[in-house]
Design a protein around this motif. Structure first.
Motif, PDB file in Angstrom:
ATOM      1  N   GLN A 166      20.944  14.058  -7.991  1.00 46.11           N
ATOM      2  CA  GLN A 166      20.018  15.107  -7.600  1.00 46.11           C
ATOM      3  C   GLN A 166      20.580  16.500  -7.856  1.00 46.11           C
ATOM      4  OE1 GLN A 166      19.123  15.464  -3.318  1.00 46.11           O
ATOM      5  NE2 GLN A 166      16.966  15.410  -3.903  1.00 46.11           N
ATOM      6  N   SER A 167      21.855  16.656  -7.615  1.00 46.84           N
ATOM      7  CA  SER A 167      22.470  17.972  -7.679  1.00 46.84           C
ATOM      8  C   SER A 167      23.090  18.292  -9.030  1.00 46.84           C
ATOM      9  CB  SER A 167      23.576  18.071  -6.617  1.00 46.84           C
ATOM     10  OG  SER A 167      24.582  17.109  -6.910  1.00 46.84           O
ATOM     11  N   GLY A 194      26.422  13.695  -8.673  1.00 43.92           N
ATOM     12  CA  GLY A 194      25.206  13.468  -7.907  1.00 43.92           C
ATOM     13  C   GLY A 194      23.986  13.533  -8.802  1.00 43.92           C
ATOM     14  N   ARG A 227      15.571  17.135   5.435  1.00 37.37           N
ATOM     15  CA  ARG A 227      16.056  15.861   4.917  1.00 37.37           C
ATOM     16  C   ARG A 227      14.910  15.086   4.275  1.00 37.37           C
ATOM     17  NH1 ARG A 227      20.341  13.201   5.195  1.00 37.37           N
ATOM     18  NH2 ARG A 227      20.198  11.055   4.539  1.00 37.37           N
ATOM     19  N   GLN A 231      28.287  21.023  -0.179  1.00 33.44           N
ATOM     20  CA  GLN A 231      27.576  20.017   0.615  1.00 33.44           C
ATOM     21  C   GLN A 231      28.501  18.838   0.889  1.00 33.44           C
ATOM     22  OE1 GLN A 231      24.566  19.599   2.031  1.00 33.44           O
ATOM     23  NE2 GLN A 231      23.973  21.728   1.613  1.00 33.44           N
ATOM     24  N   THR A 248      22.066  19.960  -2.139  1.00 35.99           N
ATOM     25  CA  THR A 248      22.507  19.924  -3.536  1.00 35.99           C
ATOM     26  C   THR A 248      23.530  21.011  -3.863  1.00 35.99           C
ATOM     27  OG1 THR A 248      20.655  21.341  -4.134  1.00 35.99           O
ATOM     28  CG2 THR A 248      20.303  18.966  -4.332  1.00 35.99           C
ATOM     29  N   TRP A 265      23.193  15.728   2.074  1.00 32.86           N
ATOM     30  CA  TRP A 265      21.992  16.315   2.659  1.00 32.86           C
ATOM     31  C   TRP A 265      21.354  17.337   1.716  1.00 32.86           C
ATOM     32  CZ3 TRP A 265      19.613  15.569   7.466  1.00 32.86           C
ATOM     33  CH2 TRP A 265      20.225  14.653   8.302  1.00 32.86           C
ATOM     34  N   ASN A 304      19.276  11.578  -3.541  1.00 32.82           N
ATOM     35  CA  ASN A 304      20.458  12.164  -2.884  1.00 32.82           C
ATOM     36  C   ASN A 304      21.511  11.111  -2.561  1.00 32.82           C
ATOM     37  OD1 ASN A 304      18.680  11.120  -0.859  1.00 32.82           O
ATOM     38  ND2 ASN A 304      19.888  12.165   0.693  1.00 32.82           N
ATOM     39  N   ASP A 325      25.976   9.672   0.670  1.00 32.16           N
ATOM     40  CA  ASP A 325      24.739  10.428   0.883  1.00 32.16           C
ATOM     41  C   ASP A 325      25.099  11.893   1.043  1.00 32.16           C
ATOM     42  OD1 ASP A 325      21.792  10.066   2.652  1.00 32.16           O
ATOM     43  OD2 ASP A 325      23.049  11.784   3.149  1.00 32.16           O
ATOM     44  N   LEU A 350      14.008  16.077   0.813  1.00 34.39           N
ATOM     45  CA  LEU A 350      14.957  15.592  -0.186  1.00 34.39           C
ATOM     46  C   LEU A 350      14.701  14.124  -0.512  1.00 34.39           C
ATOM     47  CD1 LEU A 350      18.209  17.214   1.166  1.00 34.39           C
ATOM     48  CD2 LEU A 350      17.107  17.682  -1.016  1.00 34.39           C
TER      49      LEU A 350
END
Ligand code: G3I
Length: 483
Positions: A368-369, A366, A4, A465, A461, A459, A477, A457, A7
């Motif tokens: 990040q993803s 997302g 975590r 998830q 990507t 965890w 994230n 939130d 990330l």
């Protein structure tokens, strides 16, 4: 498997810029100085409601109905959903006048609180004559019968009303004589009967934090929360009469109940001669407490009140706004936007500003993803947890943000927080108008729950998830773009 921490600390400046740019492209920032012109709209600015008690017999009065529909966005049936009204003969339920109010309200976009299921007063004659196990069973049957009728339709139920005496012990009543566990039995029965509705305990003279009755109720709620008895909210009736006026510690009372993990609401407000300072003060106390979700006044015009000789409401008999109305409206308008940080979260988180919703539907991606907020297998089942998945343009990834801050998918199913704490599941559920289904889409890319103040939130990507609530931490994230 990344930790975590890895990330959280990964610098994603590009993602952050992209998120802000995307929001800027589709969303209009609200005017922080705009003042709403009605009580309901003013309360909604901070994610709250402003309601009134409605009597079915008055709905034909055009002044009454016009003022009520214009000013309020929540309704409580003053008498029509009480046991004597809904089960006049044992096993024979009557919902005519309750439904009259429900239909009138929902046809105008107003939500409805149910009042009340188990109470020592306003019991039908057949119930008054029962005791012991027969009364216990009658109470259970009553809760099941009424809640089945309104299942999925109401914002909250006052499951139990006025069960405490002034000295902080249980009020003696035929219900109390069935055993001290009658209240928790009522709540467990109610949860099973309609898992979608908030379950409240409601009482008067529990506004002063140092008063014995307040402490008695507080200790019961604390005990219920510690033992997992299902309870979601406490209603403080807030009848301020000549002998009971706004206590200086009212906000302490609200925040203390809220700290137990329940919502609080002012459910039956009226004040002797409609004191402007008391009305302003009680409103301010509510808006100062993030989990104070709304205020209901107990009637529309003075003449509609059970205390009409004391002129305790916000409108005079002609339907004109009184000075107290203005003091309440100003306090609501002065409140900030809906709370965006958890009261229990560590310091240092910023308070981003909510944005006005775009029209139509779009993806929630997302930062990040690069993956989309997705309902697995296009499920429409209540309780299905949402996840990240490759964006595919399909209906199970098409979200809309409504003016009441609901994020809906398939048109009428809501993004819903299954709890308020860190790690709470984020799922889909039938829309019910409650704060755990309201979201602030913020200019910094976060999406925060109105009830929890916590951020959406993930965890990781990858596909699958799951999405949860977590203290806002400013990391990628927890950032999303709506497009
Ligand atoms: O409808 C009948 C009418 O046909 C009859 O002629 C008349 C004769 O008295 O009575 C009418 O019913 C009255 C009813 O209000 C509707 O107006 C009842 O007598 C009267 O007892 C009832 O009072 C209600 C009261 O609860 C009963 O406990 C009030 O309207 C209602 O505002 C009040 O609400 C309670 C909350 O539920 C709980 N907290 C306190 C609050 C104020 O007492």
């Amino acid at each position: 498997m990344p930790t975590r921490r890895s990330l959280r600390v990964r610098p994603l400046i590009v993602g952050a810029v992209a998120a802000v740019a995307a929001f800027g492209a589709v969303l209009v920032m609200p005017d922080a100085n705009a003042a709403a012109g009605t009580l309901g709209a003013a309360a909604a600015q901070s994610g709250r409601y402003f309601g009134t008690a409605i009597a079915a017999s008055r709905l034909g009065d055009s002044t009454y109905a016009t003022v009520a529909a214009r000013e309020f966005n929540m309704v409580t049936a003053e008498n029509e959903m009480k046991p004597d009204a809904t089960e006049p003969q044992r096993g024979q339920f009557s919902f005519n006048s309750g439904d009259q109010i429900y239909n009138w309200a929902t046809q105008r976009g107003l939500k409805v609180r149910g009042h009340t299921l188990a109470w020592h007063a306003q019991q039908p004659g057949w119930m008054q004559s029962l005791g012991g196990s027969a009364l216990r069973q009658a109470m259970i049957d009553h809760i099941n019968g009424v809640m089945a009728h309104y299942r999925g339709k109401l914002a909250a139920w006052d499951v139990v009303n006025e069960a405490f005496a002034e000295n902080g012990s249980r009020r003696s009543s035929n219900l109390q004589s069935t055993g001290n566990d009658w209240i928790e039995v009522a709540f467990r029965t109610a949860r099973a009967a309609d898992p979608s509705v908030k379950l409240c305990y409601n009482d008067y003279n529990i506004e002063n934090w140092t008063y014995a009755k307040t402490q008695g109720v507080y200790n019961m709620i604390k005990d219920f929360k510690s033992r997992g008895v299902p309870i979601d909210c406490v209603g403080l009736q807030t009848h301020f009469t000549g002998g009971s006026s706004l206590p200086s510690n009212f906000q302490t009372t609200l925040s203390s109940f809220a700290a137990l993990g329940v919502d609080v609401a002012l459910t039956e407000v009226d004040v002797t001669n409609a004191s402007t300072s008391q009305y302003a003060g009680l409103t301010q106390a509510c808006v100062n407490v993030p989990r104070c979700i709304g205020i209901t006044v107990w009637g529309v015009r003075d003449g509609d009140s059970w205390r009409s000789s004391e002129s305790p409401l916000l409108f005079d008999n002609g339907g004109n706004k009184k000075a107290a109305y203005t003091s309440v409206l100003n306090a609501l308008n002065a409140a900030g936007p809906a709370p965006t940080t958890s009261p229990t979260s560590p310091g240092g988180t910023t308070s981003p500003s909510p944005s006005t919703p775009p029209s139509g539907t779009g993806r929630i991606v997302g930062a990040q993803s690069g993956r989309c907020l997705d309902v697995p297998n296009a499920s429409q089942n209540n309780g299905t947890r949402v996840q990240l998945y490759d964006c595919n343009g399909q209906a199970n990834q098409a979200w809309a943000l409504s003016s009441s801050r609901q994020l809906t998918v398939y048109g009428n199913v809501c993004l819903d927080a299954a709890g308020a704490g860190n790690g709470s599941a984020v799922q889909i559920y039938s829309c019910n108008g409650q704060a755990n289904q309201q979201w602030n889409v913020n200019s910094n890319g976060t999406i925060t729950g109105v009830q929890s103040g916590r951020c959406l939130d993930v965890w990781g990507t990858g596909n699958g998830q799951q999405v949860q609530l977590y203290d806002c931490n400013g990391q990628a994230n927890q950032r999303f773009t709506l497009s």
